[in-house]
Design a protein around this motif. Structure first.
Motif, PDB file in Angstrom:
ATOM      1  N   VAL A   1      35.965   2.606  23.115  1.00  0.00           N
ATOM      2  CA  VAL A   1      36.477   1.529  22.692  1.00  0.00           C
ATOM      3  C   VAL A   1      35.685   0.305  22.655  1.00  0.00           C
ATOM      4  CG1 VAL A   1      38.195  -0.077  23.605  1.00  0.00           C
ATOM      5  CG2 VAL A   1      38.558   2.266  24.125  1.00  0.00           C
ATOM      6  N   ALA A   2      34.742   0.088  23.659  1.00  0.00           N
ATOM      7  CA  ALA A   2      33.756  -0.708  23.562  1.00  0.00           C
ATOM      8  C   ALA A   2      32.948  -0.861  22.327  1.00  0.00           C
ATOM      9  CB  ALA A   2      32.715  -0.949  24.970  1.00  0.00           C
ATOM     10  N   SER A   3      32.467   0.373  22.055  1.00  0.00           N
ATOM     11  CA  SER A   3      31.529   0.625  20.550  1.00  0.00           C
ATOM     12  C   SER A   3      32.578   0.106  19.349  1.00  0.00           C
ATOM     13  CB  SER A   3      31.309   2.202  20.622  1.00  0.00           C
ATOM     14  OG  SER A   3      30.381   2.395  21.627  1.00  0.00           O
ATOM     15  N   ILE A   4      33.768   0.555  19.543  1.00  0.00           N
ATOM     16  CA  ILE A   4      34.673   0.073  18.260  1.00  0.00           C
ATOM     17  C   ILE A   4      35.002  -1.365  18.379  1.00  0.00           C
ATOM     18  CG2 ILE A   4      36.766  -0.039  17.340  1.00  0.00           C
ATOM     19  CD1 ILE A   4      37.240   2.992  18.693  1.00  0.00           C
ATOM     20  N   PHE A   5      34.987  -1.888  19.375  1.00  0.00           N
ATOM     21  CA  PHE A   5      35.444  -3.647  19.377  1.00  0.00           C
ATOM     22  C   PHE A   5      33.965  -4.274  19.109  1.00  0.00           C
ATOM     23  CE2 PHE A   5      39.358  -2.285  20.915  1.00  0.00           C
ATOM     24  CZ  PHE A   5      40.139  -3.110  20.182  1.00  0.00           C
ATOM     25  N   ILE A   6      32.816  -3.552  19.548  1.00  0.00           N
ATOM     26  CA  ILE A   6      31.582  -4.547  19.409  1.00  0.00           C
ATOM     27  C   ILE A   6      31.347  -4.444  17.942  1.00  0.00           C
ATOM     28  CG2 ILE A   6      29.211  -4.197  19.834  1.00  0.00           C
ATOM     29  CD1 ILE A   6      29.752  -3.352  22.682  1.00  0.00           C
ATOM     30  N   THR A   7      31.445  -3.341  17.298  1.00  0.00           N
ATOM     31  CA  THR A   7      31.289  -3.286  15.775  1.00  0.00           C
ATOM     32  C   THR A   7      32.321  -4.141  15.059  1.00  0.00           C
ATOM     33  OG1 THR A   7      30.613  -0.758  16.089  1.00  0.00           O
ATOM     34  CG2 THR A   7      31.376  -1.588  13.989  1.00  0.00           C
ATOM     35  N   PHE A   8      33.329  -4.089  15.538  1.00  0.00           N
ATOM     36  CA  PHE A   8      34.761  -4.775  14.820  1.00  0.00           C
ATOM     37  C   PHE A   8      34.056  -6.319  14.930  1.00  0.00           C
ATOM     38  CE2 PHE A   8      38.610  -7.097  15.045  1.00  0.00           C
ATOM     39  CZ  PHE A   8      39.279  -6.797  14.031  1.00  0.00           C
ATOM     40  N   PHE A   9      33.656  -6.641  16.248  1.00  0.00           N
ATOM     41  CA  PHE A   9      33.478  -8.478  16.393  1.00  0.00           C
ATOM     42  C   PHE A   9      32.044  -8.737  15.925  1.00  0.00           C
ATOM     43  CE2 PHE A   9      37.051  -7.870  19.834  1.00  0.00           C
ATOM     44  CZ  PHE A   9      37.763  -8.536  18.952  1.00  0.00           C
ATOM     45  N   SER A  10      31.235  -7.687  15.350  1.00  0.00           N
ATOM     46  CA  SER A  10      29.992  -8.037  15.070  1.00  0.00           C
ATOM     47  C   SER A  10      29.680  -9.402  14.054  1.00  0.00           C
ATOM     48  CB  SER A  10      29.181  -6.845  14.371  1.00  0.00           C
ATOM     49  OG  SER A  10      27.996  -7.160  13.856  1.00  0.00           O
ATOM     50  N   PRO A  11      28.997 -10.310  14.397  1.00  0.00           N
ATOM     51  CA  PRO A  11      28.898 -11.609  13.387  1.00  0.00           C
ATOM     52  C   PRO A  11      28.294 -11.185  12.189  1.00  0.00           C
ATOM     53  CG  PRO A  11      27.441 -11.802  15.249  1.00  0.00           C
ATOM     54  CD  PRO A  11      28.470 -10.481  15.690  1.00  0.00           C
ATOM     55  N   GLU A  12      27.695  -9.796  12.160  1.00  0.00           N
ATOM     56  CA  GLU A  12      26.883  -9.775  10.823  1.00  0.00           C
ATOM     57  C   GLU A  12      27.746  -8.815  10.086  1.00  0.00           C
ATOM     58  OE1 GLU A  12      23.278  -8.288  12.315  1.00  0.00           O
ATOM     59  OE2 GLU A  12      22.631 -10.138  12.953  1.00  0.00           O
ATOM     60  N   THR A  13      28.150  -7.703  10.756  1.00  0.00           N
ATOM     61  CA  THR A  13      28.624  -6.496   9.916  1.00  0.00           C
ATOM     62  C   THR A  13      30.279  -6.262  10.177  1.00  0.00           C
ATOM     63  OG1 THR A  13      28.184  -4.718  11.514  1.00  0.00           O
ATOM     64  CG2 THR A  13      26.518  -5.273   9.706  1.00  0.00           C
ATOM     65  N   GLY A  14      30.923  -7.094  11.069  1.00  0.00           N
ATOM     66  CA  GLY A  14      32.242  -6.740  11.560  1.00  0.00           C
ATOM     67  C   GLY A  14      33.430  -7.389  10.543  1.00  0.00           C
ATOM     68  N   ILE A  15      34.561  -6.848  10.652  1.00  0.00           N
ATOM     69  CA  ILE A  15      35.497  -7.170   9.908  1.00  0.00           C
ATOM     70  C   ILE A  15      36.019  -8.535  10.217  1.00  0.00           C
ATOM     71  CG2 ILE A  15      38.165  -6.861   9.609  1.00  0.00           C
ATOM     72  CD1 ILE A  15      37.666  -3.961  10.536  1.00  0.00           C
ATOM     73  N   VAL A  16      35.780  -9.188  11.524  1.00  0.00           N
ATOM     74  CA  VAL A  16      35.815 -10.702  11.555  1.00  0.00           C
ATOM     75  C   VAL A  16      34.850 -11.571  10.942  1.00  0.00           C
ATOM     76  CG1 VAL A  16      35.709 -12.390  13.672  1.00  0.00           C
ATOM     77  CG2 VAL A  16      36.864 -10.184  14.170  1.00  0.00           C
ATOM     78  N   ALA A  17      33.590 -10.980  10.567  1.00  0.00           N
ATOM     79  CA  ALA A  17      32.707 -11.789   9.976  1.00  0.00           C
ATOM     80  C   ALA A  17      32.937 -11.767   8.567  1.00  0.00           C
ATOM     81  CB  ALA A  17      31.149 -11.018  10.308  1.00  0.00           C
ATOM     82  N   ALA A  18      33.633 -10.603   8.011  1.00  0.00           N
ATOM     83  CA  ALA A  18      33.800 -10.518   6.545  1.00  0.00           C
ATOM     84  C   ALA A  18      35.099 -11.282   6.499  1.00  0.00           C
ATOM     85  CB  ALA A  18      34.457  -9.017   6.416  1.00  0.00           C
ATOM     86  N   ILE A  19      36.191 -11.445   7.199  1.00  0.00           N
ATOM     87  CA  ILE A  19      37.049 -12.590   6.986  1.00  0.00           C
ATOM     88  C   ILE A  19      36.843 -14.105   7.047  1.00  0.00           C
ATOM     89  CG2 ILE A  19      39.438 -13.039   7.693  1.00  0.00           C
ATOM     90  CD1 ILE A  19      39.652 -10.134   8.755  1.00  0.00           C
ATOM     91  N   PHE A  20      36.046 -14.237   8.201  1.00  0.00           N
ATOM     92  CA  PHE A  20      35.857 -15.702   8.572  1.00  0.00           C
ATOM     93  C   PHE A  20      34.537 -16.258   8.089  1.00  0.00           C
ATOM     94  CE2 PHE A  20      39.010 -14.436  11.645  1.00  0.00           C
ATOM     95  CZ  PHE A  20      40.123 -15.445  11.486  1.00  0.00           C
ATOM     96  N   LYS A  21      33.622 -15.424   7.783  1.00  0.00           N
ATOM     97  CA  LYS A  21      32.294 -15.691   7.185  1.00  0.00           C
ATOM     98  C   LYS A  21      31.325 -16.646   7.821  1.00  0.00           C
ATOM     99  CE  LYS A  21      33.911 -14.502   2.523  1.00  0.00           C
ATOM    100  NZ  LYS A  21      34.097 -14.855   1.053  1.00  0.00           N
ATOM    101  N   GLU A  22      31.458 -17.936   7.436  1.00  0.00           N
ATOM    102  CA  GLU A  22      30.627 -18.781   8.308  1.00  0.00           C
ATOM    103  C   GLU A  22      31.229 -19.452   9.536  1.00  0.00           C
ATOM    104  OE1 GLU A  22      31.315 -19.317   5.019  1.00  0.00           O
ATOM    105  OE2 GLU A  22      29.478 -18.799   4.138  1.00  0.00           O
ATOM    106  N   GLN A  23      32.436 -19.151   9.682  1.00  0.00           N
ATOM    107  CA  GLN A  23      33.231 -19.546  10.915  1.00  0.00           C
ATOM    108  C   GLN A  23      33.107 -18.502  11.753  1.00  0.00           C
ATOM    109  OE1 GLN A  23      34.553 -19.961   7.769  1.00  0.00           O
ATOM    110  NE2 GLN A  23      33.846 -21.996   7.657  1.00  0.00           N
ATOM    111  N   ALA A  24      32.750 -17.206  11.418  1.00  0.00           N
ATOM    112  CA  ALA A  24      32.855 -16.292  12.385  1.00  0.00           C
ATOM    113  C   ALA A  24      31.727 -16.395  13.546  1.00  0.00           C
ATOM    114  CB  ALA A  24      32.413 -14.820  11.619  1.00  0.00           C
ATOM    115  N   THR A  25      32.074 -15.813  14.896  1.00  0.00           N
ATOM    116  CA  THR A  25      31.306 -16.248  15.774  1.00  0.00           C
ATOM    117  C   THR A  25      31.346 -14.659  16.717  1.00  0.00           C
ATOM    118  OG1 THR A  25      30.907 -17.377  18.043  1.00  0.00           O
ATOM    119  CG2 THR A  25      33.163 -16.910  17.397  1.00  0.00           C
TER     120      THR A  25
END
Length: 318
Positions: A145-169
Motif C-alpha cells: 500500500v505504501a509503495s502504491i501511494f508513494i508512487t501516486f503522490f510522487s511530485p515528479e511521476t505521480g498522478i497528483v503531479a500530472a494533474i496539478f503540475k506546478e502546484q503539486a507537492t
C-alpha cells in the motif's frame, strides 16, 4: 439453599449440594473435547504472549545483551525519569494521541455508515460486489500500500503531479499533510473490513421487527434509527471498547512504511519512536520503559471504556 429430599425407610435425608469446584469439574468433564480444541490456542498465547512478558524487567535495568536479564544491573525508575524529560518522547506521545483521535473519529463511525448504506441495498449481487471490493484492500500489506501511494503522490511521476503540475507537492514529506494521508490511506484499507462485522450483525436482526415497524407506519430512516441501530448497538459498543484498547498501538506498520525524517514532527508515533530508539540507538531498556508505559495507558483506557459501556447498560468485553 437448594436441597434434594430423598425418602428412605420413611425418613427424609437431605443431600448435600455440590460445591462450586465439583460443578466446575463436572462442566469441564462434560465439554472436555472443546477444552482440548482450545488447548493449542492457550499454548500459543502462553509461549508468544505471556512468557515474553518477563522482558518487562528490562525497563528497570541497564540491559546489556552480553550480560542478559539476570546479570544486567538494576536501576529502578531511572529510564522512566529520562522518558518524562525527553522532548522526543513527548513529541511522539502527542503525535500518537492526535493521530489516534483522528482515527477514532473516522474509523469508528464510517464503517457503521457504510454498513447501514449496504443494508439498504436490495440488489443482492450489487451489494455483495460492493462489499467485496471495499474489504479486499485489508488483505494487502502496508508495504505494498505504501509503495502504491508513494508512487501516486510522487511530485515528479505521480498522478497528483500530472494533474496539478506546478502546484503539486510531495504530501509524504510535508508535515502538515502527512496526518491526512495516514487517515485517508487507513480508511481506504481498513474501513471495508470493519464494515463486514456490522453487516453480519445486521443480518442477525429479526425481520419481524422490521415488519412490525412498517405496519406502524415507519419509513426507511425510521427503520434505520429505531430497528437497525438498536439491533447492532451491543456490537457497536464492543467494537468501541476494542478500538479504545488499541488506540495507542494502532498503525505502526502504516506509519513505518510511510514516514521519513522530514515528517517526524507530526508523524513520529510511540511505536516508531520505540523501534528506532531500541534498534537504532541500542537503548533497549529505555525503549522497554516507553513500551511499558504505553501498555499501561492502553490497559487503563480499556478498563475505563469497558466500565463506561457497562454503565450505559450494555454488555462489555469482560
Amino acid at each position: 439453599m437448594d436441597t434434594e429430599a430423598i425418602k428412605t425407610s420413611g425418613l427424609f435425608i437431605k443431600k448435600k449440594p455440590k460445591s462450586g469446584y465439583q460443578k466446575k469439574m463436572k462442566l469441564i468433564s462434560r465439554y472436555k473435547y472443546f477444552y482440548f480444541m482450545l488447548l493449542p490456542v492457550l499454548i500459543w498465547y502462553l509461549i508468544f504472549c505471556y512468557i515474553p512478558m518477563y522482558g518487562i524487567t528490562m525497563a528497570f535495568q541497564d540491559f546489556s545483551m552480553s550480560k542478559g536479564f539476570f546479570n544486567s544491573p538494576f536501576v529502578g525508575l531511572k529510564h522512566f525519569k529520562e522518558l518524562f524529560s525527553d522532548e522526543d518522547f513527548w513529541r511522539a506521545f502527542w503525535n500518537t494521541v492526535i493521530i489516534a483521535v483522528y482515527r477514532l473519529l473516522t474509523q469508528f463511525p464510517i464503517p457503521i455508515m457504510i454498513a447501514l448504506l449496504l443494508n439498504e441495498v436490495r440488489h443482492i449481487k450489487f451489494r455483495k460486489s460492493v462489499q467485496t471490493i471495499i474489504y479486499l484492500p485489508h488483505f494487502i500489506s502496508w508495504v505494498i500500500v505504501a509503495s502504491i501511494f508513494i508512487t501516486f503522490f510522487s511530485p515528479e511521476t505521480g498522478i497528483v503531479a500530472a494533474i496539478f503540475k506546478e502546484q503539486a507537492t510531495d504530501m509524504l514529506t510535508n508535515p502538515e499533510l502527512f496526518r491526512p494521508v495516514l487517515i485517508l490511506t487507513d480508511l481506504w484499507k481498513e474501513a471495508g473490513f470493519a464494515t463486514v462485522i456490522y453487516v453480519a450483525a445486521m443480518a442477525s436482526i429479526n425481520t419481524e421487527h422490521y415488519e412490525a415497524a412498517v405496519m406502524d407506519g415507519a419509513g426507511r430512516w425510521s427503520l434505520v434509527w429505531n430497528v437497525t441501530i438498536p439491533g447492532i448497538r451491543n456490537v457497536i459498543f464492543i467494537m468501541f471498547i476494542l478500538i479504545i484498547g488499541k488506540v495507542l498501538t494502532w498503525g505502526f506498520d502504516q506509519v513505518y512504511n510511510f514516514y521519513n525524517p522530514m515528517v517526524y514532527s507530526t508523524g513520529d508515533i510511540l511505536d516508531t519512536y520505540i523501534f528506532r530508539t531500541a534498534l537504532g540507538d541500542n537503548k533497549f531498556s529505555y525503549a522497554a520503559a516507553a513500551g511499558m508505559l504505553k501498555s499501561v495507558i492502553c490497559a487503563v483506557l480499556l478498563i475505563v471504556s469497558n466500565r463506561i459501556v457497562k454503565a450505559f447498560g450494555q454488555e462489555g468485553v469482560y
